[in-house]
Scaffold this active site. Structure first.
Site, PDB file in Angstrom:
ATOM      1  N   GLU A 107      -1.808  15.063  37.016  1.00  0.00           N
ATOM      2  CA  GLU A 107      -0.999  16.386  36.849  1.00  0.00           C
ATOM      3  C   GLU A 107      -0.942  17.203  38.289  1.00  0.00           C
ATOM      4  O   GLU A 107      -1.811  17.144  39.161  1.00  0.00           O
ATOM      5  CB  GLU A 107      -1.525  17.194  35.977  1.00  0.00           C
ATOM      6  CG  GLU A 107      -0.937  18.670  35.883  1.00  0.00           C
ATOM      7  CD  GLU A 107       0.626  18.294  35.305  1.00  0.00           C
ATOM      8  OE1 GLU A 107       1.014  17.733  34.608  1.00  0.00           O
ATOM      9  OE2 GLU A 107       1.408  18.837  36.007  1.00  0.00           O
ATOM     10  N   ASN A 154      -3.564  16.048  47.251  1.00  0.00           N
ATOM     11  CA  ASN A 154      -4.173  17.141  47.303  1.00  0.00           C
ATOM     12  C   ASN A 154      -4.833  17.052  48.673  1.00  0.00           C
ATOM     13  O   ASN A 154      -4.985  18.358  49.356  1.00  0.00           O
ATOM     14  CB  ASN A 154      -5.372  17.492  46.035  1.00  0.00           C
ATOM     15  CG  ASN A 154      -4.816  18.022  45.017  1.00  0.00           C
ATOM     16  OD1 ASN A 154      -3.607  18.350  44.863  1.00  0.00           O
ATOM     17  ND2 ASN A 154      -5.532  18.289  43.847  1.00  0.00           N
ATOM     18  N   GLY A 177      -9.424  27.497  47.827  1.00  0.00           N
ATOM     19  CA  GLY A 177     -10.618  27.317  47.012  1.00  0.00           C
ATOM     20  C   GLY A 177      -9.929  26.792  45.802  1.00  0.00           C
ATOM     21  O   GLY A 177      -8.839  26.068  46.050  1.00  0.00           O
ATOM     22  N   CYS A 181      -9.225  22.693  42.413  1.00  0.00           N
ATOM     23  CA  CYS A 181      -8.815  21.388  42.496  1.00  0.00           C
ATOM     24  C   CYS A 181      -9.166  20.841  44.161  1.00  0.00           C
ATOM     25  O   CYS A 181     -10.016  20.111  44.288  1.00  0.00           O
ATOM     26  CB  CYS A 181      -7.366  21.317  42.248  1.00  0.00           C
ATOM     27  SG  CYS A 181      -7.015  21.324  40.681  1.00  0.00           S
TER      28      CYS A 181
HETATM   29  N1  NAD Z   1      -6.214  23.591  37.168  1.00  0.00           N
HETATM   30  C1  NAD Z   1      -5.363  22.790  38.091  1.00  0.00           C
HETATM   31  O1  NAD Z   1      -4.422  23.702  38.413  1.00  0.00           O
HETATM   32  C2  NAD Z   1      -5.182  21.555  37.814  1.00  0.00           C
HETATM   33  C3  NAD Z   1      -4.066  20.810  38.393  1.00  0.00           C
HETATM   34  C4  NAD Z   1      -4.122  19.443  38.281  1.00  0.00           C
HETATM   35  C5  NAD Z   1      -5.070  18.772  37.769  1.00  0.00           C
HETATM   36  N2  NAD Z   1      -6.147  19.483  37.410  1.00  0.00           N
HETATM   37  C6  NAD Z   1      -7.269  18.633  36.684  1.00  0.00           C
HETATM   38  O2  NAD Z   1      -7.163  18.406  35.242  1.00  0.00           O
HETATM   39  C7  NAD Z   1      -8.470  18.407  34.723  1.00  0.00           C
HETATM   40  C8  NAD Z   1      -8.505  19.684  33.819  1.00  0.00           C
HETATM   41  O3  NAD Z   1      -8.575  20.995  34.692  1.00  0.00           O
HETATM   42  P1  NAD Z   1      -8.475  22.289  34.001  1.00  0.00           P
HETATM   43  O4  NAD Z   1      -8.400  23.061  35.281  1.00  0.00           O
HETATM   44  O5  NAD Z   1      -7.472  22.359  32.916  1.00  0.00           O
HETATM   45  O6  NAD Z   1      -9.954  22.248  33.334  1.00  0.00           O
HETATM   46  P2  NAD Z   1     -10.652  23.628  32.575  1.00  0.00           P
HETATM   47  O7  NAD Z   1     -12.007  23.629  32.991  1.00  0.00           O
HETATM   48  O8  NAD Z   1      -9.903  24.895  32.774  1.00  0.00           O
HETATM   49  O9  NAD Z   1     -10.338  22.758  30.896  1.00  0.00           O
HETATM   50  C9  NAD Z   1     -11.099  21.683  30.564  1.00  0.00           C
HETATM   51  C10 NAD Z   1     -11.174  22.103  28.873  1.00  0.00           C
HETATM   52  O10 NAD Z   1     -11.864  20.871  28.384  1.00  0.00           O
HETATM   53  C11 NAD Z   1     -12.685  21.204  27.408  1.00  0.00           C
HETATM   54  N3  NAD Z   1     -13.499  20.129  26.996  1.00  0.00           N
HETATM   55  C12 NAD Z   1     -14.460  19.482  28.161  1.00  0.00           C
HETATM   56  N4  NAD Z   1     -15.314  18.381  27.157  1.00  0.00           N
HETATM   57  C13 NAD Z   1     -14.386  18.223  25.952  1.00  0.00           C
HETATM   58  C14 NAD Z   1     -14.318  17.370  24.980  1.00  0.00           C
HETATM   59  N5  NAD Z   1     -15.279  16.329  24.832  1.00  0.00           N
HETATM   60  N6  NAD Z   1     -13.387  17.425  23.960  1.00  0.00           N
HETATM   61  C15 NAD Z   1     -12.895  18.432  23.978  1.00  0.00           C
HETATM   62  N7  NAD Z   1     -12.462  19.309  25.029  1.00  0.00           N
HETATM   63  C16 NAD Z   1     -13.231  19.375  26.187  1.00  0.00           C
HETATM   64  C17 NAD Z   1     -13.511  22.324  27.897  1.00  0.00           C
HETATM   65  O11 NAD Z   1     -13.927  22.943  26.929  1.00  0.00           O
HETATM   66  C18 NAD Z   1     -12.461  23.111  28.785  1.00  0.00           C
HETATM   67  O12 NAD Z   1     -11.662  24.006  28.016  1.00  0.00           O
HETATM   68  C19 NAD Z   1      -9.253  18.500  35.949  1.00  0.00           C
HETATM   69  O13 NAD Z   1      -9.587  17.075  35.948  1.00  0.00           O
HETATM   70  C20 NAD Z   1      -8.623  18.969  37.212  1.00  0.00           C
HETATM   71  O14 NAD Z   1      -9.035  18.431  38.258  1.00  0.00           O
HETATM   72  C21 NAD Z   1      -6.173  20.816  37.430  1.00  0.00           C
END
Ligand code: NAD
Length: 439
Positions: A154, A214, A263, A266
Site C-alpha cells: 500500500e 519509501n 517520522g 513507515c
Molecule cells: N500507516 C500508513 O500510512 C501506511 C502506509 C502504507 C503501508 N503501511 C503498512 O501497513 C501496515 C499496517 O499499518 P497501519 O498504520 O495501518 O497499522 P496500525 O497499527 O494502524 O493498524 C494495525 C491494526 O492491526 C490490528 N491487529 C494486529 N494483530 C491482529 C490480528 N492478529 N488480527 C486482527 N487485527 C490485528 C491492530 O489491533 C491494529 O488495529 C504496516 O505494515 C505498515 O507499514 C502503512
C-alpha cells in the site's frame, strides 16, 4: 467480491472502506475490541479526512461490517487482506509476528479456495513464509484447500489516504498465478480508470518495490535537510535552492522541503528494515544508513537552535510547541519529531505547553501529564519563552502575529518548517530562526 480485511488501522480501515465503496462485500477484523466497538457505532478511531462519512455510508448499505471474530471473516471470503502492523524489532528488522499470526489463523480456518493478499509492508520473502505457515496449518488439519499468495503493498499517505487509495499512481500486484492476477485487476479496475497502471510482477519484486519507494522518498528528505544545514553555514537560502533544483524536471518539487526530519509509522521503520535486509545479505546499504543517520541528527536540529538562542540554558523556562503529529492532517504520532523535541526540552528542565489540531489525544497517551496540552494554539503561547513550530498544519500558516507577540514572554520563534517569511518576522519584532535560510 467477498473480502475480509484483517487489521483495521490506517491501512486496513481505508482499504476495507474503499473496497466497500466500489460495491464489494467487506468485513473488517481487528483484535482490538474497543476499536471494533467504536467502528460498529460509526465512530472512527483515527483522524483521516473524509473517512468517517465513507465508513458510515457503506456500513449503512451493509457492505462494510466490523468484527473481532476472524472465524466470521475468513471462512466466507474469496480474498483475505492482511493489513496488520509490522513494527520494528529490536534489531531494526520488521517484526512479522502479527502477519504470521494471521497466516496461522487463515490456515486454521479456510475451507475453500482463498486468495491471501498481503498489504502490510514486509521484507522480501515474507510471502513465502506466509505460504509455508498456511500450508503447515492445512497439513496439521489433514486437509487440502487451494490458496494463493499475493503481495499488494500500500502506498497511501495518511492525511490523504482516501484519495490516494481511490486514485493511486499505480497498483502493485505480486503474484504467480494468472487467474489470481486477473481477479486482482478486476478488484482494482474501478480505481485506475484514468489509466494509471496495475503492475503485475513476482512476489519478491513487489515486496521490494514498497521498501525501495519509501527508501527513495526518505533519501530525498535527508538529502535536502543535509543541504539545508550546509546552506546556513555558507550563507545560502535553501528555499531558493529548492526552487532552483525542483524546476529541473529530472528532480521535481515533491519531497524536497527541508524540515525537522521524517517520522511516522513507515519511513523510519522501513529504512531501518531495508538496511537490516542489506546487512543480512552481506550488502550494506551505505547510502540508506547515511539517510537514517542524517534524519536522526535532523530531529534534534530545533533543540540545537533553541539552545543556541537561549545560551544553552533551557532549565526553568517554558516553551510552546505547535504541531505534534508527525505531519499535518493526521493524528499519528509514531516516531514524530515532536517527541524528540519535547523529550529534549523536558530533559533540559524546561516546561512544555503544546497544541495540535488533531493529535492532542495521541499526545496524552505518549506524554501523559508531562506536558500541558492546550485546547487552542494561542493558549500554548501564554507566558512561553519561545515557540517551536514542528508540524506545518495549515492552521499555523497565517496566525495573528500581534496576538502571538503579546502572549509570548519572549518573541522567539523556531520554525522547523519554514512557513514564515524571515524578513516579515524580523519586521514584526520576532527573533526568528528557521531551517537553512540565511546566516
Ligand atoms: N500507516 C500508513 O500510512 C501506511 C502506509 C502504507 C503501508 N503501511 C503498512 O501497513 C501496515 C499496517 O499499518 P497501519 O498504520 O495501518 O497499522 P496500525 O497499527 O494502524 O493498524 C494495525 C491494526 O492491526 C490490528 N491487529 C494486529 N494483530 C491482529 C490480528 N492478529 N488480527 C486482527 N487485527 C490485528 C491492530 O489491533 C491494529 O488495529 C504496516 O505494515 C505498515 O507499514 C502503512
Amino acid at each position: 467480491m467477498k473480502i475480509a480485511v484483517v487489521g483495521t488501522g490506517y491501512v486496513g480501515l481505508v482499504t476495507g472502506t474503499c473496497f466497500a465503496e466500489s460495491g464489494n462485500d467487506v468485513i473488517c477484523v481487528d483484535t482490538d475490541h474497543t476499536k471494533v466497538e467504536r467502528l460498529k457505532r460509526g465512530e472512527i478511531p483515527i483522524y483521516e479526512p473524509g473517512l468517517e462519512e465513507m465508513v458510515k455510508r457503506n456500513a449503512r448499505e451493509d457492505r462494510l461490517r466490523f468484527t473481532t471474530s476472524i472465524e466470521e471473516a475468513v471462512g466466507q471470503s474469496l480474498m483475505v487482506f492482511i493489513a496488520v502492523g509490522t513494527p520494528p524489532g529490536e534489531d531494526g528488522s520488521a517484526d512479522l509476528q502479527y502477519v504470521l499470526h494471521v497466516a496461522r489463523d487463515i490456515g486454521r480456518l479456510i475451507s475453500t479456495f482463498t486468495i491471501v493478499v498481503n498489504k502490510s509492508t514486509v521484507p522480501v520473502g515474507t510471502g513465502d513464509k506466509v505460504r509455508a505457515v498456511i500450508a503447515g496449518e492445512l497439513a496439521r488439519r489433514g486437509v487440502e484447500v487451494p490458496f494463493d499468495i499475493v503481495s499488494n503493498p500500500e502506498f497511501l499517505k495518511e492525511g490523504n489516504a482516501i484519495d490516494d487509495f481511490m486514485k493511486p499512481d499505480r497498483v502493485i500486484v505480486g503474484c504467480e498465478e494468472p487467474r489470481t492476477a486477473e481477479l486482482m485487476k478486476e478488484l482494482y479496475a474501478p480505481f485506475v480508470r484514468t489509466e494509471h497502471p496495475i503492475l503485475i510482477m513476482d512476489v519478491h519484486s513487489s515486496e521490494m518495490t514498497k521498501y525501495a519507494a519509501n527508501a527513495m522518498l526518505a533519501t530525498k528528505i535527508s538529502f535536502m535537510n543535509d543541504v539545508a544545514n550546509l546552506c546556513e553555514l555558507v550563507g545560502a537560502d535553501i528555499d531558493m535552492v529548492r526552487k532552483g533544483i525542483g524546476s529541473d524536471s529530472r528532480i521535481g518539487y515533491s519531497f524536497i522541503f527541508p524540515g525537522v526530519g521524517y517520522g511516522g509509522s513507515c519511513f523510519p521503520k522501513d529504512v531501518q528494515a531495508l538496511c537490516r535486509t542489506g546487512r543480512q545479505h552481506g550488502h550494506a546499504l551505505e547510502l540508506l544508513e547515511a539517510v537514517e543517520a542524517v534524519n536522526y541528527r535532523q530531529k534534534n536540529v530545533l533543540l540545537r537552535k533553541l539552545a543556541a538562542a537561549c545560551n544553552g540554558d533551557l532549565a526553568g523556562k517554558t516553551f510552546a510547541v505547535w504541531g505534534l503529529a508527525f505531519k499535518p492532517n493526521t493524528d499519528d504520532m509514531r516516531e514524530a519529531p515532536s517527541l524528540v523535541v519535547i523529550e529534549g526540552l523536558l530533559a533540559a528542565g524546561a516546561t512544555v505547553r503544546a497544541y495540535d489540531p488533531a493529535a492532542n489525544h495521541e499526545a496524552r497517551k505518549s506524554l501523559g501529564g508531562r506536558v500541558t496540552l492546550c485546547e487552542h494554539s494561542y493558549d500554548a503561547l501564554e507566558g512561553a519563552d519561545g515557540l517551536i513550530l514542528v508540524t506545518e498544519w495549515n492552521d499555523f500558516r497565517h496566525p495573528d502575529f500581534d496576538r502571538m507577540k503579546k502572549l509570548l514572554r519572549r518573541p522567539l520563534v523556531i520554525d522547523g518548517r519554514n512557513i514564515y517569511d524571515p524578513a516579515r518576522m524580523k519586521r514584526l519584532g520576532f527573533e526568528y530562526h528557521s531551517i537553512g535560510r540565511g546566516r
